[in-house]
Design an enzyme around this catalytic site. Structure first.
Site, mmCIF file in Angstrom:
data_model
loop_
_atom_site.group_PDB
_atom_site.id
_atom_site.type_symbol
_atom_site.label_atom_id
_atom_site.label_comp_id
_atom_site.label_asym_id
_atom_site.label_seq_id
_atom_site.Cartn_x
_atom_site.Cartn_y
_atom_site.Cartn_z
ATOM 1 N N GLN D 115 0.836 -1.193 0.000
ATOM 2 C CA GLN D 115 0.000 0.000 0.000
ATOM 3 C C GLN D 115 0.875 1.249 0.000
ATOM 4 O O GLN D 115 1.736 1.409 0.861
ATOM 5 C CB GLN D 115 -0.885 -0.036 1.250
ATOM 6 C CG GLN D 115 -1.725 1.202 1.476
ATOM 7 C CD GLN D 115 -2.551 1.080 2.760
ATOM 8 O OE1 GLN D 115 -3.063 0.016 3.073
ATOM 9 N NE2 GLN D 115 -2.670 2.153 3.502
ATOM 10 N N SER D 118 0.278 6.488 2.872
ATOM 11 C CA SER D 118 0.830 7.492 3.799
ATOM 12 C C SER D 118 2.094 8.137 3.255
ATOM 13 O O SER D 118 2.857 7.517 2.518
ATOM 14 C CB SER D 118 1.180 6.834 5.135
ATOM 15 O OG SER D 118 0.026 6.361 5.760
ATOM 16 N N GLU D 233 -10.255 -1.773 5.389
ATOM 17 C CA GLU D 233 -9.243 -1.958 6.419
ATOM 18 C C GLU D 233 -9.872 -1.909 7.810
ATOM 19 O O GLU D 233 -9.585 -2.722 8.672
ATOM 20 C CB GLU D 233 -8.174 -0.861 6.305
ATOM 21 C CG GLU D 233 -7.030 -1.052 7.301
ATOM 22 C CD GLU D 233 -5.997 0.088 7.244
ATOM 23 O OE1 GLU D 233 -6.388 1.218 6.893
ATOM 24 O OE2 GLU D 233 -4.830 -0.178 7.533
#
Lengths: 371, 396, 371, 396
Positions: D115, D118, D233
Site C-alpha cells: 500500500q 501514507s 481496512e
C-alpha cells in the site's frame, strides 16, 4: 447464549419506560430527598399492573416464570429513571433468597405485588466467595440470632426495609445460617429509616429484640445466591443509569453554546464523550452476560457477576460525573436531575460490594490470587 | 534592605504605633475605620483611600505588626467579593468620588458586596452576558437575570457586567457597574445545589435604575474592567501552601488509621497514589511561593486550581468507597443558606458532592486547560466565530 | 530549604548541557543499541573535566564538597540528553555507599574521575524500609558471601558494572552486611553485559567465584543510604527526561499540520499537554525536595524520596508515551530520538524500586499501613 | 432457510465437491487457481472474477466445506493488503480488463501487494498526499515519497494514491493507481522502528512511469476510491472475538501465576482492572458479532481498535513493571525485516514497544475518537480550513 435483547424484552422495556415517564419524572423523584414523597402507588403499578414483581418466580408459584434476563431489562429502566421502587430489594434479593430456601408461602404474594419483602442484609454486602477464598468472606456473617425469646440483633443499612411488609432475615442458628421471615409489624421489631446519600433507594436500620419469626429453610446458599443475583443484575441498573447520563449530556452539548459554538464541537469534549460511549457499550455487554449466566444457571455466573460489577459500577459513576461536569453550573443545581443520577451511581458503586471487592473476589475465581 | 527601604519600614511602624495608641482595638468597626484613614488598610492603594501608594509587599509588615498587637482585621470570609474583587477594581478604574463613596464602608465591612457576572447563558463565556443596561438620562435601566451569586442575600452592593450595545461584537458592548442591591426591581432567590444547600442565588433585575455615578470605567469598556476583576479572583484561588496531609486527604488518612476494619488491601495503592499526588501538589505550592518571593512568579499558579479540583474529586470519591456504610449516609438534606462553606467539613457525602463544584466554579477545568495551553504553552488558540460579528447576530 | 535552583546550580547545568549537546546528540546515543558505541570519552570529560564525579565527595577526599542538590541538577541534564554515562551508578550509588562505609582509599580516585565504580546490586533494588516494616524488606539481602577462598555469588542486572574499574559489593558476613571492593580485573570475576530495554544505562550480570576483595566497612547503612540517595536523585533524571519530552512534543505540535491546521490547535491535544505540563511541574517540586532533604540530611528524606519516586517515575513514562503518540508515525521510528526517552523512562520506572514499591513503603513511613 | 436459500446452499456444495474431485489439494497454487476459476474464491465477486455474484454470507459455507476437506487457503498474513484492501477495491472500481489482469494472481498469491498511501506529510490527513502523478500521453509519471509500507520488499504491485491536480481543493485532486513495484524509479528502503525491527518501508518514487491502464477509477476520484479501501481496512481491524484471557492479558496472567515471587500485593488491583476490561471488551466483541448475525450491525465496531490499543498499551506497560529484572531485558535489537509480526510474541520489552504503534497505525486513536464523536454520536465536526481552498495554497 445471546447478549442481545429479545422482542419480549424490548416489549417489557417499553411498558416500564412508559410507566416511569408518566409516574416518576425527575421532579417527583427529587421529592424523596425532602421526605415528602410516597412512591408506594408507583410500585403497586409496576409490581402488580405490569407484573414485574414476579418475573423470576415460577408460574407454579404465581410468577411470570421469566428469568434474570427480563429482570435485568426492568433494572435498566429503573436506572434510566432513577426510579424509587424496591424492585432490586424485593423482586430480586428477597425473592431469590426465598426461592433458594424453598419458600412457597410468601412467594405468591410477592409475585403478585400484594406484598413486598426485603432481605435483611446491609446493602454493602458483596456475594461471598465460593471455594477456598483468599480474599473476602466465604460465608455471610449473620448479625441476628434466634433464641427462645425470638430474634435478637441489629442489621444496618437494609435497602427497602421501610417499604417492606415482610423482612427475610438470615439468622445464625445451630446448624449454620437459616432463613426466617418477620412481619413488618411484628412485636420487638424497630425499623429506622436512614438519611442516605441516595434517597431513591431508601435504607433503614433494623433492630430485633425478641421478635417472632417463621423459619423458611437453610440460609447459606439462599443468601449467597441472592447476593450473587443482586450483584449481577445491579449492573443492568448501572448500565441504564449510565446510558441516560450519556444521552442527556450528548443532547446538552449539542445545544449549549459558549464562545459562539456548540460546546459539543470542542474536541476535548468530543474525545471524552467518545471514550464514555465506548465504556457504556462495554458495560452493556458485561451486564447482559451477567444476567444471562444467572438466567441459565451457568457455572460462569460468579465470574460474570464479578466482572460486571467491577466494570459497570465505575462506568455509571464516570457517566454521572461527566454529566454533572459537562452541564457546568446547571449540573450543580438541585433543579437539574443530574444530581439524582450522581447520587444513585455513587451509592450503587458500594451496593453489593465495591469494585475493589469484586476485583479481589475475581482474583480468587480466575486463579489470580492477590498473594 | 536599602536605606530607603529602612525609612519606609520605620515610617510604617511609626504609623502602626500611632494607630494603636489612639484607637481601641476592641471596637472593631471604629478601629478598622481608623486603620483605613491612617492609610494602613492596603498600603498600595492611593493616599486618602486607605493606602499610602507604596508597593504591595509592605502590606505584610503592617499585617504582622497589627496582628501582634491583637488588632482586628476584616474577615476575608465575610466580604470576599468586596475585599478580593471589588476593591482592587474600584481602585484601578474608579473616579475619585467613586473611591471615596465605596472603599471605606467596604473595608470596614459596613457594606458587603456580591458579584453579578454569570448568567444562565453566560458561564465560561462571560462576555456573552445578555443582561441589558439602557441609558435613560443620567441613569441606567437594567434588565436581566444573573446566577451563581453568593452572599446576594446579605449584600448591599454588587459588581455587575451588563450589555449596553448589542450592535457591536460581544466583547465591545459591555459596561461595568456597581449595582445597588436594595434598589427596586432587584429580586434575590436562593439557588439550591446538589448538596441540598443554597450557597448561591439567582438575582433577577427588573427595570433596576442605577445612577450613572454607579458606572465603573467607560461605556463599552466593561470587558476590560471585568478581566481585571477576574485576574484578582484567580490570584486568590491559587492559594497558599498548607502543611502536609491537610484538607481532604487528612479526612481519608484519618479514616484509614482509625478504622482498621475498613482497610481493603486492594485500596491501599490508590490511597497512597492520592497521598503522593497531594504531597507533590503541596510541594509545588511551596515552590511557587518561593519563586514569587524571589521575584520569579511561575506560571504553575494557574494550574493549582485545576489540580486542586481533580484531587478533591478523586479523594472524596475514594473516601465514600472506603467508608462503606458510612459512605452511603448523608447528614442533612435541608435546604438552607450556609453562613460559611467548609468544603472538607460535614460528612463524606457532602464532601463528595461539594467537590463536584470545584471544577466548575471560578473557571471550569476545561477553560483552565485552554488557558494553560494557550497562554503558558503557546499553543494556537481555539477557532472563534464570535469575536467579529455583532452580538445580536450570534446564534444562541 | 529551597526548591529553586541556585546560581551555582544553573551554572553547572549550563556546562553539562553544553557538553552533552556537543558530545552525545541523539544519533550517537542510539548507537548504544547496536553495540557499536564507546562512551568512555564522554564520561571522562564529564567526570574529570567538569568535575562532576566528585560532586558529593568532601573536599578532604578530593571532591567538590557540593551536595545531592548539585548532583540532582547533573541528573536532570543526563535525563534530558538520555546520556549514557555512569553518573548515577558511580558518582551517586557507589560513592554514597563508600562514603557511608568510611572509605578513604578509593574515593579520591572516583572523585577525580580517574576511576569509576559500580554498586553490585540489581538495578531494581529499592531502598529498604527503616523501622518495623509491614511491606518491603528492612535489610538489603546480599547475594554474595565472603569465605576463605574469596567472594562467591551472583548479582544480576547491575548498572554500570561493565564500565566500572571497581565493584563495590555488599557481602553477607558473620556480623551482618559488609561492604567490600573488587577490582574489575580480579580473578574469578565475570561480568556479562545484558541486552537491555534501555541500553543507555548498561546492565551486566556479575558472578564471583573465589574472587579476592578488600573490606571497606560495615554495609547495612551504606547500602541503605546509597539506595535512598539513588532513589531520591533518580527522580531528577526523570524530571529532566520528562521535560525534554514535553518541550519536544510542544515544538512538534506547533509545527506539524494535519487537515490544514497545526495539530497543537486541536483541543484534545491541548488539554492533554496542559495536564502533562502540570505533572512535570509537580514532578520538579517533588524531585527538588527529595534532593534537598538528602543534601541537608533531613529526617524527612525517606518520605521525600518515596514521594518523588512514586510520582516522577510515572510522570516520565507518561511524558515519553505522549511524546511518541503525539509525534504519530515519526515517533515510532528509530530515526527520531523519542524511543530513546521511552526506553529510558520505562527502565527508570523499575530502577531503585517501582512506584508500587515506593507507595507501599511510603504507607509504612506515614503510618498508613496496607492492612 | 427458504427454498431459494436451500437451492443456493446445495449448488455451492456441488461446486465445492466438483472442485475437490477435479483438483489436487496438495498443489496449493494450482488448487487456488482452480478455486478462483470455479467462482469459489469470494462468492460475492462477479462471475468470471473468482465469484458468483452471491451475497457475502455464503462465503462461510464454502470456507467450512473446503476447510473440512483439508483444502489450502490463501494465508491472509501473507498478502493482507492484496486480499483485504486491493481486491475489494478492484472489484468495486476496476474495469473488466483490470479485474482480469489483477484479481487471479492476487488470489493465488503469485502477486503480492502493498500500500502506497501514507507520506511523511500525510498521515492522519491522508488527503494531503503530495506525491505527484502527471499525465504524459498514455502514461503517468509519478514522483514522491511514501512511508509505512509493509511488505514493499516482497510486493509485485501496490495501491497508490497520488495528486494529479494541485489547483483544486485537496480531496478533489487525487487519483488512485496500481503501481508496478518493479518499475524503474521505485526504490524501497527498510524503515527501522523503535522495536529495532523494520516492519515497514519507505518507498521513493522517481519518475516512475505507469500506463494509464493502471489507473483505478476516474482522474480526480482518488479520494472516493481510497475511502472505500480504508473502510475495508477498518472492518478487518475490528476483529473477531477470541476466547477468554488470550493475547496480551494471557502473558501477564501467566507471569502472575508462574512467579509468585513477583506478586507485589499493591499490583493485584491493577492486574484485575486490566483483566476485567479485557473481558468486558471480549464480551463486547461477542455481542457485536451477534448483532451482525442478527442483521443489526452496531457502531461499536469502530471503537474496538481504540479499546484494543489502549488495553494493549496499558497491559504491556504493567507487565514490564511486574516482571522486574526480566522487564529490564530485551531479546534482540538487530535490525531485520520480520516475516511475521506477532504483537504478543517475543519478550515483554518487545510487546511494550510494539504496542505503542497500535494507537497510530491504521488510524490514530485521536482520529478514531473524532470519527466516533462525529459519525456515531452526531457531535459537530471539527472546524476545517482545508476543504475549500486549492491544495497548492494550503500552508504546509
Amino acid at each position: 447464549m445471546t447478549l442481545l435483547y429479545s422482542e419480549t424484552e424490548e416489549f417489557l422495556r417499553d411498558s416500564v419506560r412508559r410507566l416511569f415517564a408518566d409516574r416518576c419524572p425527575p421532579g417527583a423523584v427529587a421529592a424523596a430527598y425532602d421526605g415528602a414523597a410516597d412512591f408506594s402507588g408507583l410500585w403497586k403499578s409496576l409490581a402488580g399492573d405490569l407484573g414485574v414483581a414476579g418475573l423470576i418466580v415460577p408460574e407454579s408459584l404465581g410468577g411470570a416464570g421469566a428469568s434474570a434476563r427480563e429482570a435485568a431489562v426492568v433494572l435498566e429502566e429503573i436506572g434510566r429513571a432513577v426510579a424509587p421502587v424496591p424492585f432490586l430489594s424485593s423482586a430480586v434479593l428477597a425473592t431469590t433468597a426465598l426461592l433458594e430456601a424453598g419458600d412457597t408461602a410468601l412467594l405468591p404474594a410477592l409475585a403478585s405485588g400484594e406484598r413486598t419483602a426485603a432481605l435483611a442484609v446491609p446493602l454493602t454486602s458483596g456475594p461471598p466467595t465460593s471455594g477456598p477464598p483468599t480474599s473476602g468472606p466465604a460465608r455471610h456473617a449473620a448479625a441476628v440470632r434466634h433464641g427462645d425469646g425470638g430474634l435478637t440483633g441489629r442489621v444496618t443499612s437494609v435497602a427497602g426495609a421501610a417499604e417492606a411488609d415482610v423482612l427475610v432475615v438470615p439468622v445464625a442458628g445451630d446448624d449454620g445460617l437459616e432463613l426466617r421471615t418477620v412481619a413488618r409489624d411484628a412485636p420487638g421489631l424497630t425499623v429506622t429509616p436512614v438519611l442516605a446519600l441516595d434517597m431513591t433507594r431508601p435504607l433503614a436500620d433494623v433492630e430485633f429484640a425478641g421478635t417472632p419469626s417463621a423459619r423458611v429453610g437453610p440460609g447459606e446458599d439462599a443468601v449467597a445466591r441472592a447476593l450473587l443475583a443482586g450483584a449481577a443484575l445491579l449492573a443492568s441498573e448501572q448500565v441504564g443509569l449510565a446510558r441516560w447520563c450519556l444521552e442527556t449530556t450528548l443532547a446538552y452539548v449539542k445545544e449549549r453554546r459558549q464562545f459562539g459554538r456548540q460546546i459539543g464541537s470542542y474536541q476535548a469534549i468530543k474525545h471524552r464523550l467518545a471514550d464514555l460511549w465506548l465504556e457504556v457499550g462495554q458495560a452493556t455487554a458485561a451486564a447482559r452476560y451477567a444476567a444471562d449466566t444467572i438466567a441459565r444457571g451457568d457455572e460462569d455466573a460468579e465470574i460474570a457477576a464479578a466482572v460486571a460489577q467491577a466494570y459497570c459500577s465505575d462506568v455509571a459513576v464516570h457517566a454521572a460525573e461527566e454529566c454533572v461536569q459537562l452541564h457546568g453550573g446547571i449540573g450543580m443545581t438541585w433543579e437539574h436531575p443530574a444530581h439524582l443520577y450522581l447520587k444513585r451511581a455513587k451509592a450503587d458503586q458500594l451496593a453489593l460490594g465495591t469494585p475493589y471487592h469484586h476485583r479481589a473476589r475475581l482474583g480468587d475465581l480466575v486463579d489470580l490470587p492477590a498473594s | 534592605m536599602s536605606s530607603d527601604e529602612q525609612d519606609i519600614a520605620a515610617g510604617l511602624s511609626a504609623r502602626v504605633r500611632a494607630l494603636l495608641a489612639e484607637h481601641d482595638v476592641a471596637d472593631e468597626r471604629a478601629f478598622l475605620g481608623a486603620r483605613f484613614d491612617a492609610g494602613l488598610a492596603w498600603v498600595h492603594f492611593p493616599e486618602g483611600h486607605g493606602g499610602l501608594g507604596l508597593p504591595q509587599v509592605w502590606q505584610r509588615q503592617v499585617e504582622a505588626e497589627l496582628a501582634e498587637a491583637g488588632a482586628p482585621y476584616p474577615d476575608p470570609g465575610r466580604n470576599p467579593i468586596g475585599l478580593g474583587m471589588a476593591a482592587p477594581t474600584i481602585a484601578a478604574f474608579g473616579t475619585e468620588e467613586q473611591k471615596r463613596r465605596f472603599l471605606r464602608p467596604l473595608w470596614t465591612g459596613e457594606e458587603l458586596w456580591c458579584q453579578l457576572f454569570s448568567e444562565p447563558g453566560a458561564g465560561s463565556d462571560l462576555a456573552a452576558v445578555a443582561t441589558r443596561a439602557v441609558r435613560d438620562g443620567d441613569s441606567w435601566i437594567v434588565n436581566g437575570q444573573k446566577v451563581w451569586t453568593s452572599g446576594a442575600e446579605k449584600a448591599r452592593l454588587a459588581i455587575l457586567v451588563a450589555r449596553t450595545d448589542p450592535d457591536v461584537p460581544k466583547h465591545a458592548g459591555l459596561t461595568y457597574f456597581v449595582c445597588d442591591m436594595t434598589a427596586p426591581g432587584v429580586e434575590v432567590r436562593p439557588l439550591r445545589q446538589i448538596t441540598g444547600e443554597a450557597e448561591f442565588n439567582e438575582v433577577f433585575l427588573t427595570d433596576v435604575r442605577l445612577p450613572d455615578f454607579y458606572r465603573l470605567g467607560e461605556e463599552g469598556q466593561g470587558w476590560r474592567v471585568a478581566t481585571a476583576t477576574l485576574n484578582n479572583e484567580r490570584v486568590a484561588i491559587g492559594g497558599a501552601p498548607s502543611a502536609r496531609e491537610t484538607g481532604m486527604i487528612a479526612k481519608v488518612a484519618r479514616a484509614w488509621r482509625d478504622h482498621p476494619e475498613l482497610r481493603e488491601p486492594a485500596m491501599h495503592d490508590e490511597l497512597m497514589r492520592l497521598w503522593v499526588e497531594v504531597e507533590a501538589n503541596r510541594l509545588t505550592r511551596v515552590r511557587l511561593r518561593q519563586q514569587l518571593a524571589a521575584g520569579q512568579p511561575g506560571p504553575e499558579g494557574s494550574a493549582m486550581k485545576l489540580a486542586f479540583a481533580r484531587l478533591a474529586q478523586r479523594i472524596s470519591g475514594f473516601e465514600i468507597e472506603l467508608r462503606g456504610e458510612d459512605g452511603l449516609r448523608y447528614d442533612d438534606w435541608t435546604m438552607r443558606q450556609p453562613d460559611y462553606v467548609d468544603m472538607t467539613g460535614r460528612g463524606p457525602g457532602y464532601r463528595y458532592l461539594r467537590a463536584k463544584g470545584n471544577s466548575i466554579e471560578g473557571g471550569t477545568s476545561e477553560i483552565l486547560r485552554n488557558v494553560i495551553a494557550e497562554r503558558v504553552l503557546g499553543l494556537p488558540p481555539e477557532h472563534r466565530v464570535d469575536k467579529s460579528i455583532p452580538w445580536k447576530d450570534l446564534p444562541r
